[in-house]
Design an enzyme around this catalytic site. Structure first.
Site, PDB file in Angstrom:
ATOM      1  N   ARG A  55       0.963  -1.559   0.367  1.00  0.00           N
ATOM      2  CA  ARG A  55       0.328   0.090  -0.079  1.00  0.00           C
ATOM      3  C   ARG A  55       0.813   1.874   0.053  1.00  0.00           C
ATOM      4  O   ARG A  55       0.404   1.544  -0.759  1.00  0.00           O
ATOM      5  CB  ARG A  55      -0.840  -0.234   0.980  1.00  0.00           C
ATOM      6  CG  ARG A  55      -1.221   1.117   1.707  1.00  0.00           C
ATOM      7  CD  ARG A  55      -3.136   1.103   2.376  1.00  0.00           C
ATOM      8  NE  ARG A  55      -3.092   0.484   3.115  1.00  0.00           N
ATOM      9  CZ  ARG A  55      -1.675   0.978   4.266  1.00  0.00           C
ATOM     10  NH1 ARG A  55      -0.870   2.138   4.734  1.00  0.00           N
ATOM     11  NH2 ARG A  55      -1.538  -0.180   5.323  1.00  0.00           N
ATOM     12  N   TYR A 108     -17.723  16.464 -14.861  1.00  0.00           N
ATOM     13  CA  TYR A 108     -17.486  15.499 -14.955  1.00  0.00           C
ATOM     14  C   TYR A 108     -19.321  14.770 -13.795  1.00  0.00           C
ATOM     15  O   TYR A 108     -18.340  15.863 -11.990  1.00  0.00           O
ATOM     16  CB  TYR A 108     -17.153  14.495 -14.886  1.00  0.00           C
ATOM     17  CG  TYR A 108     -16.576  12.986 -14.618  1.00  0.00           C
ATOM     18  CD1 TYR A 108     -17.883  11.833 -15.318  1.00  0.00           C
ATOM     19  CD2 TYR A 108     -16.399  12.644 -13.752  1.00  0.00           C
ATOM     20  CE1 TYR A 108     -17.802  11.183 -15.218  1.00  0.00           C
ATOM     21  CE2 TYR A 108     -16.704  11.150 -13.363  1.00  0.00           C
ATOM     22  CZ  TYR A 108     -17.615  10.094 -14.420  1.00  0.00           C
ATOM     23  OH  TYR A 108     -17.806   9.116 -13.914  1.00  0.00           O
ATOM     24  N   ASP A 181      -8.422  18.766 -14.353  1.00  0.00           N
ATOM     25  CA  ASP A 181      -8.654  17.724 -14.346  1.00  0.00           C
ATOM     26  C   ASP A 181      -7.848  17.623 -16.058  1.00  0.00           C
ATOM     27  O   ASP A 181      -8.675  18.252 -17.152  1.00  0.00           O
ATOM     28  CB  ASP A 181      -9.846  17.426 -14.394  1.00  0.00           C
ATOM     29  CG  ASP A 181     -10.218  16.531 -14.492  1.00  0.00           C
ATOM     30  OD1 ASP A 181      -9.316  15.250 -15.684  1.00  0.00           O
ATOM     31  OD2 ASP A 181     -10.853  15.359 -14.413  1.00  0.00           O
ATOM     32  N   LYS A 206      -9.174   6.498 -18.926  1.00  0.00           N
ATOM     33  CA  LYS A 206      -9.162   7.323 -20.530  1.00  0.00           C
ATOM     34  C   LYS A 206      -7.470   6.847 -21.079  1.00  0.00           C
ATOM     35  O   LYS A 206      -7.570   5.792 -21.518  1.00  0.00           O
ATOM     36  CB  LYS A 206      -9.572   8.585 -20.624  1.00  0.00           C
ATOM     37  CG  LYS A 206     -11.418   8.573 -18.940  1.00  0.00           C
ATOM     38  CD  LYS A 206     -11.984   7.926 -19.229  1.00  0.00           C
ATOM     39  CE  LYS A 206     -13.059   7.479 -18.213  1.00  0.00           C
ATOM     40  NZ  LYS A 206     -13.039   8.012 -16.974  1.00  0.00           N
TER      41      LYS A 206
HETATM   42  C1  PLP Z   1     -13.013  14.064 -17.015  1.00  0.00           C
HETATM   43  C2  PLP Z   1     -13.023  13.184 -15.970  1.00  0.00           C
HETATM   44  N1  PLP Z   1     -12.553  13.198 -14.921  1.00  0.00           N
HETATM   45  C3  PLP Z   1     -12.784  12.235 -13.824  1.00  0.00           C
HETATM   46  C4  PLP Z   1     -13.051  11.230 -13.795  1.00  0.00           C
HETATM   47  C5  PLP Z   1     -13.608   9.329 -12.740  1.00  0.00           C
HETATM   48  O1  PLP Z   1     -12.258   8.954 -13.243  1.00  0.00           O
HETATM   49  P1  PLP Z   1     -12.681   7.025 -12.621  1.00  0.00           P
HETATM   50  O2  PLP Z   1     -14.059   6.449 -13.619  1.00  0.00           O
HETATM   51  O3  PLP Z   1     -11.531   6.737 -13.386  1.00  0.00           O
HETATM   52  O4  PLP Z   1     -12.763   6.895 -11.196  1.00  0.00           O
HETATM   53  C6  PLP Z   1     -13.512  10.220 -15.281  1.00  0.00           C
HETATM   54  C7  PLP Z   1     -15.032   9.253 -15.795  1.00  0.00           C
HETATM   55  O5  PLP Z   1     -15.424   9.507 -16.825  1.00  0.00           O
HETATM   56  C8  PLP Z   1     -13.829  11.741 -16.484  1.00  0.00           C
HETATM   57  O6  PLP Z   1     -14.415  11.730 -17.584  1.00  0.00           O
END
Ligand code: PLP
Length: 386
Positions: A55, A108, A181, A206
């Site tokens: 961890r 998101y 982000d 992604k």
């Molecule tokens: C722009 C964005 N940030 C964060 C996330 C969250 O990521 P995760 O699905 O890997 O938890 C997503 C998920 O679709 C996203 O599109």
């Protein structure tokens, strides 16, 4: 946590080599999957290279973290079990009850849910603002109380473009940090830390992973003190990826530049095609001159990305029909993989923001344009729109 290694500073070379030297025992060119929870100590407290328990640290994860720090130009990188795990760790590392943060008004949906349903009951206040409008963000910042200004750019799913350098000034003037982000752009297309941001967030699920076969998240930071706090919380909260997931994500990162160039080529073709189709009302793609954020995107991005959103003239029913008719574009959530995906944000990824200020139009369709042959993608959309 892993320090940025010194290799070439060119992105393509960093993506392949940073974070890892061939294993001294075997010469393994690729980081082995260290499927171990614990490590033999050479006498009590005699750790080998600091490894004690997986961890706290694992060599497969450390290689990924070093590579992520290098490609984002940060002081340190941290890998997590998902993008939301990264975000949760960030929020709890840098905010305390009574603090305030600003989030995008088209964030998101999962980020909004985390902030609104998890952080708010814990005592953290938020305000939503259109992050492509710097003045609107400045208007909701509370000097001395706002600790984070959080931006996505381009945003999901409306592909609004925030001016990272301008937002950094707003955040810093109020004593806050700017979090970006960078999931939609990927570090190949945009480097927020160089533009003034303090923390980069990724859903590595992604483009970084890139093959729709692993869920993961990352934080990359500029300041060593912020890094210390995140390192402490990463270990204390424990939302870390296992070594198999770290391996897959790192493997994806190595080919990010070539994949991303193809994603961009194909997205440009698709956006052009949709722009002239009579069944399509508005095409939202930062690469189009008609996009309100086009100039800012040109300034801060290498290219315009693989995501294209559009509104269909026939309304919600026509949008749903289109989503069910495509054959090459697979109906599914997520994005950034080699295969093309189509989705209806209102009923799928953004269902959790229905009825709030963050609700998205119901005639909106979002495409994650993959790296198949562009002619096949255009032909598929043509038949689905017919
Ligand atoms: C722009 C964005 N940030 C964060 C996330 C969250 O990521 P995760 O699905 O890997 O938890 C997503 C998920 O679709 C996203 O599109």
């Amino acid at each position: 946590m892993s320090e940025q290694p010194e290799t070439s500073s060119r992105f393509e070379t960093l993506a392949i080599h940073a974070g890892y030297e061939p294993d001294p025992t075997t010469g393994a060119v690729i980081p082995p999957i260290y499927a171990t929870s614990t490590y033999k100590q050479d006498g009590v407290g005699g750790l080998r290279n600091g490894y004690e328990y997986s961890r706290s640290g694992n060599p497969t994860r450390a290689a990924l973290e070093g590579a992520l720090a290098a490609v984002e130009g940060g002081a340190a990188g941290f890998a997590f079990a998902s993008g939301l795990a990264a975000e949760d760790t960030l929020i709890r590392s840098l905010l305390a009850p009574g603090d305030h943060l600003v989030i995008p008004d088209d964030a998101y949906g999962g980020t909004f849910r985390l902030v609104d349903k998890v952080a708010r009951p814990w005592g953290v206040e938020h305000s939503a603002a259109p992050v492509h409008d710097t003045d609107a963000v400045a208007a909701v910042v509370r000097p001395g109380e706002t600790r984070l200004v959080w931006a996505e750019t381009p945003t999901n799913p409306l592909l609004n473009v925030a001016d990272i350098a301008a937002l950094a000034e707003v955040a810093h003037a109020a004593g806050a940090l700017l979090v970006v982000d960078n999931t939609f752009a990927s570090p190949y297309l945009q480097q927020p830390l160089a533009l003034g941001a303090d923390v980069v967030v990724h859903s590595t699920t992604k483009y970084v992973g890139g093959h729709s076969d692993v869920v993961g998240g990352a934080l990359v930071v500029k300041d060593p003190e912020v890094a210390e706090r995140i390192a402490f919380h990463q270990n204390s909260m424990g939302a870390v990826p296992g070594p198999f997931d770290a391996f897959l994500t790192h493997r994806g990162l190595k080919t990010l530049p070539v994949r991303m160039d193809r994603h961009c080529d194909n997205a440009e073709r698709v956006a052009d095609f949709l722009s002239s189709h009579p069944a399509v009302g508005e095409v939202i793609y930062p690469g189009l001159e008609s996009h309100p954020g086009h100039e800012v995107a040109r300034r801060q991005m290498r290219r315009f990305g693989g995501m294209v959103s559009f509104r269909v003239t026939g309304g919600r029913e026509a949008a749903l029909r289109l989503c069910e008719r495509t054959r090459v574009f697979t109906l599914g959530e997520s994005l950034g993989g080699v295969e093309s995906l189509v989705e209806h944000p209102g009923l799928m990824t953004h269902a959790s923001v229905a009825g709030t200020d963050l609700e998205v139009p119901d005639d909106l369709v979002r495409l994650s344009v993959g790296i198949e042959h562009a002619d096949d993608l255009v032909a598929d959309l043509e038949q689905a729109l017919a």
